[in-house]
Structures are given as C-alpha cells and as structure tokens.
Design an enzyme around this catalytic site. Structure first.
Site, short mmCIF file in Angstrom:
data_model
loop_
_atom_site.label_atom_id
_atom_site.label_comp_id
_atom_site.label_asym_id
_atom_site.label_seq_id
_atom_site.Cartn_x
_atom_site.Cartn_y
_atom_site.Cartn_z
N THR A 67 36.19 19.64 59.87
CA THR A 67 34.81 20.05 59.63
C THR A 67 33.91 18.82 59.73
O THR A 67 34.23 17.76 59.21
CB THR A 67 34.68 20.68 58.22
OG1 THR A 67 35.60 21.77 58.13
CG2 THR A 67 33.27 21.17 57.95
N VAL A 83 31.48 21.01 64.53
CA VAL A 83 32.45 21.88 63.85
C VAL A 83 31.92 22.17 62.45
O VAL A 83 31.74 21.26 61.64
CB VAL A 83 33.84 21.21 63.79
CG1 VAL A 83 34.83 22.09 63.06
CG2 VAL A 83 34.34 20.88 65.19
N LEU A 84 31.69 23.46 62.16
CA LEU A 84 31.08 23.84 60.89
C LEU A 84 32.07 24.36 59.86
O LEU A 84 31.71 24.52 58.69
CB LEU A 84 29.99 24.89 61.13
CG LEU A 84 28.85 24.47 62.07
CD1 LEU A 84 27.90 25.63 62.31
CD2 LEU A 84 28.12 23.27 61.50
N SER A 85 33.30 24.66 60.28
CA SER A 85 34.27 25.18 59.32
C SER A 85 35.64 24.55 59.56
O SER A 85 35.84 23.87 60.56
CB SER A 85 34.39 26.71 59.44
OG SER A 85 35.18 27.05 60.57
N GLY A 86 36.57 24.82 58.66
CA GLY A 86 37.91 24.25 58.76
C GLY A 86 38.91 25.16 59.45
O GLY A 86 40.12 24.92 59.35
#
Length: 187
Positions: free
Chosen positions: A58, A47-50
């Site tokens: 993240t 997971v690269l973002s919120g």
C-alpha cells in the site's frame, strides 16, 4: 581536506538540484494529468489497498503499460481495470474465458482469499503491471495531487533554492575576501 570539502559541496549541490527538479516534475505531472502521469504509453498508479501484498505494498507507485486495441492477457498477468463501481483495481488474472466474442477475466488480489465476484470485461482493462514498483512514493504523489500538497511541494523547492543561493553567495564572498587578503599581504 580542502579537496574533500569541495567534493562534498559538489555532491550536496547536485543532490539538492536533483531533489528540486524531481519534486517540480512530480507536481507538474500530477497536476497536468489530473492524477497519474502517462509517459510513452506507460502510466503510474498509486496502490491504495493491501490486496496485492506482498507483490506491492500500500502506498507504492506501480507502472502499467496501457492496453492496446484487441490486446489479450493470460492467467497470471496482473491487470489494472475499472470495476462495476467505476473504481480502478489492480489484481491478478486467475482464469480467462471467451463468451459471445468477448474475453472475460477472473481476477483475484494476491492477498485475498477468493476471486473477485465479477469477471472483468476486456473493454474495462486499462493496462497491465510491468513489474516496476517504487515503495511509498504513492503517498507523496497523492499528497502532491491535493491543493495544499502542491503548494507545499512547490514551496519546499523554493526554500531549498533560496538556502542554496545563500550558501553559494556566502562562499563567493568568503572566496573574494580571501583573494583580497592574499593580494594585500603580497604587496
């Protein structure tokens, strides 16, 4: 007291070996797959973002079940798909539409105010979220994918093995000395 020390040594030995094996498997799997490893039709994604918080944070690792041919999804499913910019995105389905024998999914991140601008074509869906998340492990996997990370993650187990070997050798020498001293005093 001696028994307790023996149990602690066994626990530490077992944990050390497990850590070494886990690190080695992560590095090899990441390098072999070129990114996220696939096991029995499941893939691990970082997971690269919120955008999906609080569902997953993240830096977490999530598992997705890869899409099978003609698989359909429903409102509420969390899909991983390729967007128009060739980015991999994981968002929740908010609406399903059929148009010209094609299924279109409207998606939205749980933490986003509105739906994604472009609908997702069924052919762009990679898989769906299985509900399994490991927080923060994604940071390690991303690091393991880099050249310096792979080198370090392979170097650390080597150092741990060296230390473990030294401790085991030292214990064996001490045990031998004790046996030899006991044998000498008994004669």
């Amino acid at each position: 007291m001696k028994t307790m020390l023996k149990v602690c040594r066994k626990i530490i030995s077992t944990l050390t070996i497990l850590v070494i094996l886990t690190l080695a498997v992560v590095v090899i799997a990441v390098k072999a797959s070129g990114g996220e490893p696939t096991i029995l039709g499941y893939q691990f994604k970082t997971v690269l973002s919120g955008s999906m918080e609080p569902t997953f944070q993240t830096g977490s690792i999530i598992t997705i079940k890869l899409t099978e041919e003609n698989q359909q999804y429903s409102k509420g499913d969390v899909l991983t798909f390729i967007d128009k910019n060739e980015n991999l995105v994981t968002h929740r389905v908010t609406e399903v539409k059929k148009a010209n024998n094609e299924t279109l999914y409207t998606t939205q991140g749980d933490n986003n105010d509105g739906a994604d601008l472009d609908p997702v074509l069924s052919e762009n869906v990679v898989g769906h979220y299985t509900g399994f998340t490991v927080p923060y492990l994604g940071h390690i996997v991303n690091y393991a994918g880099s050249k310096s990370g792979a080198a370090l993650l392979l170097f650390v187990p080597g150092i741990l093995l060296f230390i473990y070997g030294g401790m085991t050798f030292r214990k064996a020498v001490n045990d031998f000395k004790k046996q030899h001293e006991t044998a000498s005093t008994n004669q």
